[in-house]
Design an enzyme around this catalytic site. Structure first.
Site, PDB file in Angstrom:
ATOM      1  N   LYS A  43     -16.145  21.197  -1.670  1.00  0.00           N
ATOM      2  CA  LYS A  43     -14.778  20.800  -1.768  1.00  0.00           C
ATOM      3  C   LYS A  43     -14.882  19.416  -2.393  1.00  0.00           C
ATOM      4  CE  LYS A  43     -13.112  18.530   2.250  1.00  0.00           C
ATOM      5  NZ  LYS A  43     -13.861  18.618   3.237  1.00  0.00           N
ATOM      6  N   ASP A  47       0.869  -1.163   0.049  1.00  0.00           N
ATOM      7  CA  ASP A  47      -0.154  -0.040   0.091  1.00  0.00           C
ATOM      8  C   ASP A  47       0.792   1.197  -0.157  1.00  0.00           C
ATOM      9  OD1 ASP A  47      -2.383  -1.295   0.202  1.00  0.00           O
ATOM     10  OD2 ASP A  47      -1.960  -1.989   2.431  1.00  0.00           O
TER      11      ASP A  47
END
Lengths: 886, 279
Positions: A433, A329
């Site tokens: 946003k 990851d």
């Protein structure tokens, strides 16, 4: 058509249910037919059967035969010590079985952790009335009632909903709550907004849902199935040990049979030959190998804990050393997971946040502050790392504007944006946003030098260019927009999506957020490159950000192959296989559920794969990989239970340290195998001399076992603690066909070190026999004082030369003096133990009785001591010659 | 190949779902559809009502799909009466849902479903329903062993089910790993495994090609049952179609029974086909 695409009525009809729910009788019938709504493990070989399996492999069978023949011999010819031998062989079988089982044993608790995500009780509608039942009793066709805080018991289709948000983190890894509704929707079940899944939770709102899958039929059950069904199989080391024991056992058996036949030919009695055959077989089998390997792995796992890597099953210690690919990851592993706002694009300029000094009414700062669910309390920022970074940026610059939130359209991973309606100084503002591609189309104006101007195509292009430029710097980019709201929506409850709220917005700017790489990662990646390990980044971030970060940490140098989640799903295995063969590859916009496929395809290609994961749905990939690595800090319990190793600091560099340790373990195992195998020759040669030279047997079987299972153990373990050499991470991972017991190990042990020890032990034996007045060709009774002393001297010679051998085996190439004679203190402890045990065997009546020994004088020790030095310096000379030849 | 398809229905919803598979196959093959309920002596009235309602719903669905349909209700021994219907009506294939007893008991213990599969003089498809949310399978896993018989019928059945749902078929063969005594397991890449695809399976794939069904092949070493369920779960297959077990009681006891194991652990719907039409 799937159930998500059907109307409410159609879905109810399909499951033969109604809005009044099932009748109790029907529910009972369905429960009896389909079973309980619970997570269950797939059938696996029980622990007891797995333990029993340790008694039926090739070596064990060989030893059983040996023990059986010994007992038969003891019955037919009592008083020749064959009973003790039979018991000792069975002891060896049990010791080996126990240690192998310890190596393979691993507590399976992943399913237990999964079960904790399901509720105990649930509210359902049956026969038109609300009832509270045990969640295990939920059946398909049940109508369940869901409210804030509820855990969802089964996969269900919403038929009513009121501002319902669920957290699907256990299935998708996305921790943001997502809105659900009850309207028909096409596409896959997993992405459908009208489907709720078992194991997830309702974070707000309420709803009614029609259950269509229960227990192992649910999506959660699928994860449970994969987690419990995927069996990793034997580790590479275990496979090598199986091969090595088969080889050694076959050699031992063949040598035994050969000399048994030879003995018969030269006229020795059947029983003499039989004792010989058993003896030489026992001598050639390294009985102490499995316990030593297991203990060595246990010690290595302790060392790894000190380096922040917690190993859950012993065999994984070495598996790490042979991984060829690490799938990792990004966020939190390669990076610090400390999001900070780094760049701002406003009024056509990119500025550092350090140079951002907005005025109180700055709309970009206000949007960042008010369209935000993080909070500042007790002098610290709390919440999602991205939101926290934005709150910090704005709060530290414009302070608290004293606004109140009226409404919120929460963040949704499909819409990739969130919106709030706030009251700021008697005026209402909409603040939004989100991802640039989501926000920009909603804007009609932009803010430039404090004035709002109409936006055109050129502006849109500039925004996208800036967006790409910021992503190319490894930043996660968010767009901000606002508008003054004229709507007078009453109340202060959060509302569902109101599309008019998000129209005609004013584009306020972009903020680039940085999650800096961990400082030690670059070196760790470099080490991986040197060690021939391919590192593949699998991230949920966009491809540009992923590539930029990968470049920053030197994960990639050229032009990598970048595969995004959407393309990955469409790709066939064949196509994926081709892509994975590329040198540099990055997976972007991926979800954890894709990891297992990547791991499977890599394994099918012969790679040994390590994969990192922290979420519930990472569990199958963690199980499937050769080494599943979970995060100790950010990982879920399910991921931790499903993994082989837990990173206590979530740091990629720790994986590389563990790989280094794993490689050192393999090298060390080779070292102590050389040490153990070398002593097989002085154990076997006395038997050859006994049969060929017609002399009394110089070494008894019990004395062989004293060496293999006693005196050799601790020095061998000490060799297992040798530190990794610098070269260990400068060579490629070992090949799949590389043998643990290869020609170099066998030839060094059997043809060089072993014969020197054999000379020493035979010298010791004849030295005492000659001093005791023995004439060649005379057979002495087993309890004759001279004979017992001679066998003791033979054993002592092995012990002394093994002390020299343990130093010689510290390296196969480098001189021990270059390593440092005193750098491994464990060796001295091992040798001290070896001698203490031998003193007990030689000088204690109990030891004398068990091993048929008797005390020998000091001068015998002094006579034999030079052989240890001889062996050590002979090996040093061999190494020097080998080095000079290279 | 299939002109008359019969779905055995009872009071359980699973049988209705199994009936829907039969109905779709009938639509795909242009066959007529019959549904029947056999009430054994002592069957409660409530169960009879439920079964008859299920049949009504199936008939309604059949009418919507424009499939010629009919229903039969009889009293008597399930196996005997269905056998009689099959013989009398010339049924080509019977669909029946598995019961909990099929999953809990070992196959050789002789459940009604098992006896239907063994004793009916026509092909039989036993359906285990696991997931009622996925009505139309989009991905079908077809595990095949080496040396299969009735290739034509198996391929026809699979193709028609795939055709009616516009599904993709994955032909799967789990084979024994290649091992050597001193070298252990020999690793082969998927490409190398593909070269070892048994002849019968290649024949099956040929038929799929002929029927123009989207398909791919996959061959992996490993234990058959476990490999099948893992493949189905990992790749999110909606349906598994596999052949009925041909292992004897003794072989099942010694070597295990993959069909029985898949039946117990399948993560998606499963159809176990007992083909009877000769190639």
């Amino acid at each position: 058509m799937k159930i998500n695409a059907r109307s409410k009525e159609n879905a109810l009809r399909q499951l033969v249910s109604s809005e009044n729910g099932l009748s109790e009788a029907e529910a009972a019938k369905r429960l009896s037919e389909n079973g309980l709504n619970e997570i269950s493990a797939v059938a696996r070989t029980s622990l007891s059967l797995r333990f029993l399996g340790q008694f039926t492999h090739f070596l064990a069978i060989l030893l059983w035969i040996g023990a059986g023949l010994s007992f038969l011999s003891a019955w037919l010819h009592p008083g020749e010590g064959m009973l003790t031998l039979g018991a000792a062989i069975i002891g060896v079988i049990f010791i080996n079985a126990l240690f192998t089982f310890i190596q393979e044993y691993r507590a399976e608790k992943a399913l237990e952790a999964l079960k904790k995500l399901l509720p105990f009780y649930v509210r359902v509608i049956r026969e038109g009335r609300e009832r509270r039942i045990h969640s295990r009793e939920v059946v398909t066709g049940d109508i369940i009632l869901l409210a804030e805080g509820d855990m969802i018991p089964a996969d269900a289709r919403l038929i009513e909903s009121s501002l319902m948000k669920v957290n699907n983190a256990s299935l998708t890894g996305e921790s943001d709550p997502i809105l659900r509704n009850h309207l028909p929707s096409g596409g896959e079940l997993m992405e459908s907004p009208n489907i709720v899944f078992a194991g997830t939770t309702v974070t707000s709102g309420s709803g009614k849902a029609l259950v269509f899958a229960t227990g192992m039929g649910t999506e959660f059950g699928r994860i449970a199935h994969l987690t419990s069904a995927v069996e990793p199989g034997l580790s590479p080391l275990q496979k090598e040990i199986v091969k090595a024991t088969r080889l050694v056992a076959t050699i031992a058996a063949l040598v035994g049979i050969f000399f048994f036949g030879l003995g018969l030919l030269i006229g020795r009695s059947f029983w003499e030959n039989f004792i010989f055959a058993i003896g030489i077989t026992v001598a050639l089998i390294p009985e102490g190998m499995l316990p030593t390997v297991t203990l060595s792995l246990a010690m290595a796992s302790q060392r790894m804990v000190r380096r922040k890597a917690l190993i859950k099953n012993l065999s994984s210690v070495e598996t790490l050393g042979c991984v060829t690919v690490i799938c990792t990851d990004k966020t939190g592993t390669l990076t610090q997971n400390r999001m900070t706002a780094a760049k701002i694009w406003k009024g056509d300029k990119i500025i550092d946040t350090a140079d951002f000094y907005p005025q109180a009414g700055d709309m970009l700062a206000q949007t960042a502050l008010l369209c935000n669910n993080a909070r500042f309390a007790d002098n610290e920022y709390r919440g999602d790392p991205t939101e926290t970074a934005l709150l910090k940026l704005a709060r530290e610059r414009i302070g608290d504007p004293g606004a109140t939130r009226i409404q919120e359209i929460p963040f949704d991973s499909d819409r990739k944006m969130m919106t709030t309606l706030n009251k700021v100084a008697d005026r209402k503002y909409v603040f939004t946003k989100g991802a640039v591609e989501s926000i920009l189309p909603l804007c009609s104006r932009s803010l430039k030098s404090g004035a709002e101007t109409e936006i055109d195509d050129a502006f849109g292009q500039r925004v996208m260019e800036t967006y790409h430029a910021l992503m190319d710097r490894g930043l996660r980019v968010l767009a901000f927009a606002y508008k003054q709201s004229d709507g007078q929506r009453p109340g202060n409850e959060p509302c569902r999506q109101d599309s008019s709220l998000e129209e005609d917005l004013v584009f306020a700017g972009l903020v680039g957020l940085e999650d800096p790489p961990r400082p030690e990662v670059r070196d760790a990646i470099e080490k991986c490159h040197c060690a021939g390990i391919k590192v593949i980044m699998i991230t949920g971030d966009g491809s540009r950000t992923a590539v930029a970060i990968a470049r920053e940490i030197a994960l990639i140098r050229g032009t990598p192959v970048v595969i995004e989640g959407a393309d990955f799903v469409k790709m066939s295995d064949r196509e994926l296989r081709e892509k994975l063969s590329e040198k540099e590859i990055i997976f972007a916009r991926m979800t954890p559920k894709h990891k297992m496929r990547v791991v499977s395809v890599l394994q099918e290609e012969g790679e040994r794969v390590a994969v990192t994961g922290d979420g519930v749905n990472d569990a199958p990939a963690l199980r499937k990989a050769d080494i599943g690595i979970s995060m100790g800090v950010a990982g879920t319990d399910v991921a931790k239970e499903a993994s082989d190793m837990i990173l206590l600091d979530d740091n990629f560099a720790t994986i590389v340290n563990a790989v280094e340790e794993g490689r050192a373990v393999y090298e060390n195992i080779k070292k102590f195998l050389t040490y153990i195998f070398a002593s097989n020759i002085p154990e076997a040669v006395p038997y050859l001399a006994y049969i060929l030279l017609k002399i009394p047997l110089p070494l008894t079987i019990m004395q062989i076992l004293a060496v293999d299972l006693g005196t050799d153990m601790l020095p061998a373990l000490a060799l297992g603690t040798e530190r990794p050499t610098p070269s260990v991470m400068k060579q490629p991972p070992r090949r799949r066909n590389e043998r643990l017991l290869d020609y170099s190990v066998i030839s060094r042990a059997y043809l060089f070190l072993g014969p020197i020890e054999a000379v020493a032990c035979m010298f010791g034996f004849f030295y005492v026999m000659n001093r005791g007045g023995w004439n060649a060709g005379t057979m002495l009774p087993p309890d004759h004082a001279v004979y017992v002393q001679a066998t003791t001297a033979c054993l002592t010679a092995i012990i002394i030369t093994q002390a020299g051998n343990v130093f010689a085996c510290r390296s196969s190439k480098e001189s021990v003096f270059s390593l440092g004679l005193f750098t491994n203190r464990a060796i001295f402890i091992g040798i001290a133990f070896e001698f203490c045990l031998h003193l007990f065997i030689v000088y204690h009546p109990c030891g004398n009785r068990i091993f048929s020994t008797s005390p020998v004088s000091l001068h015998i020790w002094l006579v034999l001591l030079p052989f240890a030095f001889l062996l050590f310096f002979a090996e040093e000379t061999r190494k020097a010659l080998a080095r000079s030849r290279r | 190949m299939y002109r008359k398809i019969l779905a055995a229905v009872n009071e359980h919803i699973n049988s209705e779902v199994a009936g829907r598979y039969a109905l779709r196959l009938a639509k795909s093959c242009g066959a007529s559809f019959l549904t029947c309920f056999i009430a054994e002596k002592g069957t409660p009235e409530e169960s009879v009502v439920r079964a008859e309602e299920a049949m009504k719903r199936l008939i309604t669905e059949a009418e919507l799909l424009e499939v010629p349909a009919g229903s039969i209700t009889k009293i008597g021994d399930t196996l005997g009466e269905i056998g009689a219907v099959v013989r009398h009506k010339g049924i080509d294939i019977v669909f029946a849902a598995t019961r909990r007893s099929d999953i809990e008991k070992r196959f050789y213990s002789g459940t009604v479903t098992r006896r239907l599969s063994l004793q009916l003089p026509c092909s039989v498809a036993l359906v285990r329903v696991v997931h009622m949310g996925k009505i139309h399978p989009h991905k079908i896993l077809v595990p095949l062993k080496a040396g299969i018989d009735h290739i034509k019928e198996r391929a026809y059945f699979t193709s028609k089910i795939a055709e009616c749902c516009d599904a993709k078929v994955v032909v799967f063969h789990a084979t024994k790993p290649i091992t050597r005594f001193f070298h252990g397991e020999i690793h082969l890449t998927p490409y190398e495994w593909e070269k070892r695809l048994p002849e019968g399976i290649s024949g099956f794939v040929e038929y799929l090609r002929k029927y123009d069904i989207a398909h791919e092949g996959r061959l992996l070493p490993g234990k058959a049952a476990r490999s099948i369920t893992i493949e189905a779960a990992a790749k999110r297959h909606d349906l598994i179609i596999m052949g009925a077990s041909e292992r004897s009681l003794l072989t099942s006891l010694i070597k295990g029974n993959p069909v029985e194991e898949v039946l117990r652990e399948t993560p998606c719907d499963l159809i176990i086909l007992k083909p009877r039409h000769e190639d």
